[in-house]
Design a protein around this motif. Sequence first.
Motif, PDB file in Angstrom:
ATOM      1  N   PHE A  37      10.228  12.577 -18.896  1.00  0.00           N
ATOM      2  CA  PHE A  37      10.158  11.595 -17.984  1.00  0.00           C
ATOM      3  C   PHE A  37       9.303  10.832 -18.438  1.00  0.00           C
ATOM      4  CE2 PHE A  37      10.488  15.596 -15.834  1.00  0.00           C
ATOM      5  CZ  PHE A  37      11.363  15.720 -14.795  1.00  0.00           C
ATOM      6  N   ASP A  38      10.697   9.348 -19.419  1.00  0.00           N
ATOM      7  CA  ASP A  38       9.678   8.558 -20.359  1.00  0.00           C
ATOM      8  C   ASP A  38      10.368   7.496 -20.869  1.00  0.00           C
ATOM      9  OD1 ASP A  38      11.807   9.961 -22.201  1.00  0.00           O
ATOM     10  OD2 ASP A  38      10.165  10.836 -24.223  1.00  0.00           O
ATOM     11  N   ASP A  39      11.493   7.458 -20.259  1.00  0.00           N
ATOM     12  CA  ASP A  39      12.073   5.880 -20.371  1.00  0.00           C
ATOM     13  C   ASP A  39      11.556   5.175 -19.295  1.00  0.00           C
ATOM     14  OD1 ASP A  39      14.219   3.796 -20.495  1.00  0.00           O
ATOM     15  OD2 ASP A  39      14.808   5.564 -21.707  1.00  0.00           O
ATOM     16  N   ASP A  40      11.341   3.467 -19.687  1.00  0.00           N
ATOM     17  CA  ASP A  40      11.032   2.482 -18.660  1.00  0.00           C
ATOM     18  C   ASP A  40      12.167   2.431 -18.245  1.00  0.00           C
ATOM     19  OD1 ASP A  40       8.665   0.870 -17.757  1.00  0.00           O
ATOM     20  OD2 ASP A  40      10.456  -1.025 -18.505  1.00  0.00           O
ATOM     21  N   SER A  41      13.279   2.627 -17.790  1.00  0.00           N
ATOM     22  CA  SER A  41      14.579   2.118 -16.853  1.00  0.00           C
ATOM     23  C   SER A  41      14.054   3.464 -15.464  1.00  0.00           C
ATOM     24  CB  SER A  41      16.017   1.409 -17.474  1.00  0.00           C
ATOM     25  OG  SER A  41      16.290   3.533 -18.228  1.00  0.00           O
ATOM     26  N   ALA A  42      14.083   4.948 -16.474  1.00  0.00           N
ATOM     27  CA  ALA A  42      13.667   5.711 -15.165  1.00  0.00           C
ATOM     28  C   ALA A  42      12.208   5.594 -14.972  1.00  0.00           C
ATOM     29  CB  ALA A  42      13.983   6.496 -16.330  1.00  0.00           C
ATOM     30  N   MET A  43      12.104   5.030 -14.389  1.00  0.00           N
ATOM     31  CA  MET A  43      10.675   4.497 -13.416  1.00  0.00           C
ATOM     32  C   MET A  43      10.756   4.041 -12.318  1.00  0.00           C
ATOM     33  SD  MET A  43       8.284   4.844 -16.706  1.00  0.00           S
ATOM     34  CE  MET A  43       8.072   5.108 -18.292  1.00  0.00           C
ATOM     35  N   GLU A  44      10.061   4.549 -11.265  1.00  0.00           N
ATOM     36  CA  GLU A  44       9.703   3.819  -9.905  1.00  0.00           C
ATOM     37  C   GLU A  44       8.682   3.296 -10.277  1.00  0.00           C
ATOM     38  OE1 GLU A  44      11.862   5.306  -6.579  1.00  0.00           O
ATOM     39  OE2 GLU A  44       9.347   5.197  -5.716  1.00  0.00           O
ATOM     40  N   LYS A  45       8.655   1.533  -9.831  1.00  0.00           N
ATOM     41  CA  LYS A  45       7.598   0.925  -9.357  1.00  0.00           C
ATOM     42  C   LYS A  45       7.196   0.239  -8.435  1.00  0.00           C
ATOM     43  CE  LYS A  45       7.394   0.208 -14.819  1.00  0.00           C
ATOM     44  NZ  LYS A  45       7.877  -0.751 -15.358  1.00  0.00           N
ATOM     45  N   THR A  46       6.353   0.258  -7.422  1.00  0.00           N
ATOM     46  CA  THR A  46       5.913  -0.506  -6.483  1.00  0.00           C
ATOM     47  C   THR A  46       4.811  -1.738  -6.432  1.00  0.00           C
ATOM     48  OG1 THR A  46       6.394   1.165  -5.349  1.00  0.00           O
ATOM     49  CG2 THR A  46       5.317   0.405  -4.292  1.00  0.00           C
ATOM     50  N   SER A  47       5.172  -2.537  -5.551  1.00  0.00           N
ATOM     51  CA  SER A  47       4.080  -3.185  -5.718  1.00  0.00           C
ATOM     52  C   SER A  47       3.670  -4.056  -4.256  1.00  0.00           C
ATOM     53  CB  SER A  47       3.748  -4.897  -6.332  1.00  0.00           C
ATOM     54  OG  SER A  47       5.403  -6.020  -5.536  1.00  0.00           O
ATOM     55  N   LYS A  48       2.533  -3.807  -3.887  1.00  0.00           N
ATOM     56  CA  LYS A  48       2.315  -4.230  -2.210  1.00  0.00           C
ATOM     57  C   LYS A  48       1.224  -5.523  -2.263  1.00  0.00           C
ATOM     58  CE  LYS A  48      -0.408  -1.742   1.063  1.00  0.00           C
ATOM     59  NZ  LYS A  48      -1.907  -0.972   1.333  1.00  0.00           N
ATOM     60  N   ARG A  49       2.615  -6.433  -1.559  1.00  0.00           N
ATOM     61  CA  ARG A  49       1.812  -7.521  -0.558  1.00  0.00           C
ATOM     62  C   ARG A  49       0.835  -7.544   0.860  1.00  0.00           C
ATOM     63  NH1 ARG A  49       1.722 -10.146  -5.244  1.00  0.00           N
ATOM     64  NH2 ARG A  49       4.048 -10.069  -6.705  1.00  0.00           N
ATOM     65  N   GLN A  50      -0.414  -7.478   1.356  1.00  0.00           N
ATOM     66  CA  GLN A  50      -0.319  -7.955   2.864  1.00  0.00           C
ATOM     67  C   GLN A  50      -1.297  -9.266   2.897  1.00  0.00           C
ATOM     68  OE1 GLN A  50      -1.781  -3.164   3.344  1.00  0.00           O
ATOM     69  NE2 GLN A  50      -3.518  -4.466   3.546  1.00  0.00           N
ATOM     70  N   LEU A  91       0.289  -7.667   8.276  1.00  0.00           N
ATOM     71  CA  LEU A  91       1.579  -7.305   7.824  1.00  0.00           C
ATOM     72  C   LEU A  91       1.808  -6.881   6.474  1.00  0.00           C
ATOM     73  CD1 LEU A  91       2.928 -10.894   9.195  1.00  0.00           C
ATOM     74  CD2 LEU A  91       2.818  -8.571   9.899  1.00  0.00           C
ATOM     75  N   SER A  92       2.423  -6.175   6.273  1.00  0.00           N
ATOM     76  CA  SER A  92       2.150  -5.791   4.084  1.00  0.00           C
ATOM     77  C   SER A  92       3.576  -5.623   4.064  1.00  0.00           C
ATOM     78  CB  SER A  92       1.860  -4.014   4.309  1.00  0.00           C
ATOM     79  OG  SER A  92       2.513  -3.097   5.313  1.00  0.00           O
ATOM     80  N   ASP A 119      -4.170 -11.288   5.442  1.00  0.00           N
ATOM     81  CA  ASP A 119      -4.847 -11.581   6.644  1.00  0.00           C
ATOM     82  C   ASP A 119      -5.654  -9.822   6.725  1.00  0.00           C
ATOM     83  OD1 ASP A 119      -4.234 -13.748   6.636  1.00  0.00           O
ATOM     84  OD2 ASP A 119      -2.992 -13.441   8.356  1.00  0.00           O
ATOM     85  N   CYS A 120      -5.043  -9.035   5.727  1.00  0.00           N
ATOM     86  CA  CYS A 120      -5.826  -7.351   6.084  1.00  0.00           C
ATOM     87  C   CYS A 120      -5.942  -6.558   4.411  1.00  0.00           C
ATOM     88  CB  CYS A 120      -5.005  -6.821   6.631  1.00  0.00           C
ATOM     89  SG  CYS A 120      -3.340  -6.528   6.960  1.00  0.00           S
ATOM     90  N   GLY A 121      -6.403  -6.362   4.205  1.00  0.00           N
ATOM     91  CA  GLY A 121      -6.682  -5.459   3.758  1.00  0.00           C
ATOM     92  C   GLY A 121      -6.216  -5.547   1.833  1.00  0.00           C
ATOM     93  N   HIS A 122      -5.471  -4.376   1.203  1.00  0.00           N
ATOM     94  CA  HIS A 122      -6.080  -4.986  -0.399  1.00  0.00           C
ATOM     95  C   HIS A 122      -4.732  -4.812  -1.113  1.00  0.00           C
ATOM     96  CE1 HIS A 122      -8.037  -5.202  -3.957  1.00  0.00           C
ATOM     97  NE2 HIS A 122      -6.777  -3.974  -4.923  1.00  0.00           N
ATOM     98  N   SER A 123      -3.930  -6.407  -1.727  1.00  0.00           N
ATOM     99  CA  SER A 123      -3.090  -6.073  -2.383  1.00  0.00           C
ATOM    100  C   SER A 123      -2.783  -5.520  -3.827  1.00  0.00           C
ATOM    101  CB  SER A 123      -2.236  -8.215  -1.905  1.00  0.00           C
ATOM    102  OG  SER A 123      -1.829  -7.927  -0.567  1.00  0.00           O
ATOM    103  N   PHE A 124      -1.753  -5.446  -4.059  1.00  0.00           N
ATOM    104  CA  PHE A 124      -1.546  -4.600  -5.257  1.00  0.00           C
ATOM    105  C   PHE A 124      -0.287  -5.325  -6.223  1.00  0.00           C
ATOM    106  CE2 PHE A 124      -3.094  -1.230  -3.238  1.00  0.00           C
ATOM    107  CZ  PHE A 124      -4.728  -0.787  -3.895  1.00  0.00           C
TER     108      PHE A 124
END
Length: 168
Positions: free
Chosen positions: A57-70, A147-148, A72-77
């Motif tokens: 499990f070592d290929d960059d195209s075989a990885m799922e990546k997630t970012s989170k934006r919020q 809102l996220s 007026d609340c919480g913490h964004s990534f």
Amino acid sequence: PDMFSFNFNGNSGKFILDSSLNPILLTHSGLQIASATDANGNLTFKFTTVDGIQYFFDDDSAMEKTSKRQLDCGHSFPQPVITAWYLSRIIHPNHDTVSFTYSPTGSNYKPGIFQSIFQYNSQYIPPACDGGYTDIPIPSIQNSTCLSWLLTYGGQLTTIHSSGGATV
């Protein structure tokens, strides 16, 4: 620590990483798990079964990546973090290899919107000397909407290729 789950070719279980990023298997199995960091700084994994078959499990195209934006609340990534790894290749002890190719795909969705309204008194007014109360303060009302958005970038399996020449 974060708990990782895996499921491939009849092998499944869970593991965590120690402070040196070494996998510690939480389920009884004969599997061996090794971790490494690729050239992009991404964590990768290699599983070896008791019969010597290696799953990568070592290929960059075989990885799922997630970012989170919020809003007026919480913490964004805002920088994407890896949330899943896809199988990139299998190597049999006789050196036959099966490789998996993924094409990029992604989604942008709102997993949740919530609103809260609460009331509080902005100041405390002590009782009057006669035991009664002076003016009762008008409560303040606060309205909070959260809102996220999740932005997920992954891969869709497009090709399976074996070292023997077969391609699907």
